[in-house]
Design a protein around this motif. Structure first.
Motif: not given
Length: 301
Positions: A7-8, A86, A135, A149-150, A286, A289, A293
């Motif tokens: 998770r970011a 997000a 997150l 998730d982000l 992204l 990233v 994920l």
């Protein structure tokens, strides 16, 4: 490859790169433990306003546009990245509107911190724990599911102190070997904001003209930020001095996933001389990233 999706959290200091100094110890500490490098931006359109620049550079980071027959359209982040959930925290009104178009949940940073518990002496610490809770991280544990998730946190150039403190608060929770550290993919991105054509060439990632004919230069492959697919990018040239200047600085950390390089400080000079990631196009950020994920295929090597 991790056995569970990450998770970011992305902390984005828009225009902050110019203002980092030795007192920002949490940023430098992160860089010393992270994988560091640069994100190359396209050349800015002429007469671009500050509000337009903020939205455009954020859109590039998210690879938000798709062009067909000369027309650009915004692609919601969930459509581009396999249902990714997000959110963005920002005080910028233009970015709030653009985030809504992208399908992001949009939050005001000021309002978020005002909700800290009564009498709290460290609202930044509260902000760090609350961001991680979104997150799915709480009390050092990782829940099976999460609201997002982000999560992006966007701050302006005058908020380096806040950004530095927030990195410190997250680092206190994100201890090596914990469930948080193994699942949290942390990125800190600092940009230079508005850039002129006459910016200091010491902030350039291009090959110097006096090195072009060196025998050693023939051993250096063309970097990925100068091409898209099999074709050279029209908006970035490895020999020009436009947006080879002042790329975004990026440090990324995830325990047992990212490699630590030799950088010791969060600075252009240290990243160029000792960073491990060199330069990638900002519009691939992204995608990289999202791969962590499990929301996108791997970009690059």
């Amino acid at each position: 490859m991790a056995d569970k999706p990450s998770r970011a959290l992305v902390l984005y200091g828009d225009g902050s790169a110019r203002f980092v100094d030795p007192s920002h110890t949490h940023l430098h500490s992160l860089a010393s433990k992270a994988s560091c490098g640069f994100l190359s931006l396209p050349i800015a359109p002429p007469s671009e306003s500050e509000g337009e620049r903020i939205v455009r550079e954020f859109a590039v980071l998210l690879d938000a546009y798709e062009e067909e027959r000369g027309k650009k359209s915004v692609i919601p982040i969930s459509e581009r990245f396999m249902g990714m959930k997000a959110a963005i925290f920002t005080n910028n009104s233009s970015l709030k509107s653009f985030g809504t178009k992208l399908g992001l949940s949009v939050f005001q940073i000021d309002g978020f911190l005002k909700n800290s518990p009564a009498g709290a002496e460290q609202p930044v610490d509260f902000g760090a724990s609350e961001l991680l809770q979104l997150l799915g991280f709480q009390e050092g544990k990782a829940a099976e599911s999460s609201q997002y998730d982000l999560v992006f946190v966007h701050v302006g150039a005058g908020e380096v102190e806040y950004l530095n403190a927030l990195v410190g608060g997250i680092s206190q929770i994100d201890q090596p070997g914990s469930e948080v550290s193994s699942r949290l993919h942390l990125s800190v991105v600092l940009s230079y904001g508005k850039v002129s054509e006459n910016e200091d060439t010491n902030l350039s990632v291009s090959i110097r003209r006096d090195d072009e004919n060196s025998n050693l230069s023939k051993l250096v492959p063309r970097q990925s930020y100068t091409v898209k697919g099999e074709n050279p990018r029209e908006d970035v040239s490895i020999l020009c001095v436009n947006r080879d200047h002042c790329p975004m600085l990026i440090a990324q950390r995830q325990y047992a996933v990212t490699r630590k390089d030799m950088a010791e400080t969060f600075s252009f000079k240290d990243f160029k001389e000792r960073g491990g990631n060199l330069v990638i196009p900002a519009d691939r950020f992204l995608h990289e990233v999202a791969f962590k994920l499990w929301k996108a295929p791997k970009y690059g090597a």
